[in-house]
Motif scaffolding. Sequence first.
Motif: not given
Length: 289
Positions: A152-159
């Motif tokens: 019910d949300g997000v996770f943050r993918l950083v590159g």
Amino acid sequence: MSRTKRWLLIYLPAAIVLCIYFLYAQNNSIVISTYKVASDKLPSDFDSYRIVQLSDLQSKEFGKEQRPLIRKVQKLDPDIIVFTGDLVDQRHYDGEASFKLMEGLVKIAPVYFARGNHERGARGYSSELEERLLALGVHIMKNAHEDIPIGDGVFRLVGVDDPTYNHRGDGDADKMNAHLAEALGDTDGSDPFTVLLSHRTELFPVYAENGIDLSLTGHAHGGQIRIPFKGGVFAPGQGVWPAWTDGMHELGASSMIVNRGLGNSRFPMRLFNQPEIVLVELIDERSAE
């Protein structure tokens, strides 16, 4: 038959064949390592989210058109696939071997790629291969982030790019801090669970200081040669008997998973260090209790 002849005609050839098979398997038989990660920062209402991490192919070929490697990834049923640098090798560059792998992977799941030092050093990469990867739909994360839906949300993918792409600053830590600041500079102020794709393992303290929850890294090649019960012998950026060559590590509230990689670079042989695919399974902390 005398004992000497028996050794020369039977035992010695058999030992040589076994040694050749062992060395071949050490460098070509891929293993899968699985890690389950739970956090109260992850959204609720999801069963699991599967991230397959690959790293350090170094232009190596695993069978025709990389099919054995692609099949292993497909069987893991990933939600996304991430690649943490050195898809190519600057010394024995083979853009086609690298492209064929990515061509197969994008048919399985979305692919996210953070560039390593060999992408920076390979002449043919930026002028040819990167455009082909973008045309395939590979997400090349050049100091950027993307919020990925989960539950019910997000996770943050950083590159982030390898420090070799950055000519500012006085050292790799300064350069990586600048890359992270650029990647996270336009976030919306929220603080979701953050997964970082970065080639450099030895900069784990920098990732932890920047509040990264989980870093996925490579570069160390598992220490290249591993001594049983002791670990890797040498890793770039860490030297002899490096601290971080494989597995999962923690610094405060930050975790890092080190992928041993798939190929070789300067030293052409792995020992007690088979090529590795990493599966990270994000799970709801409430369901893990």
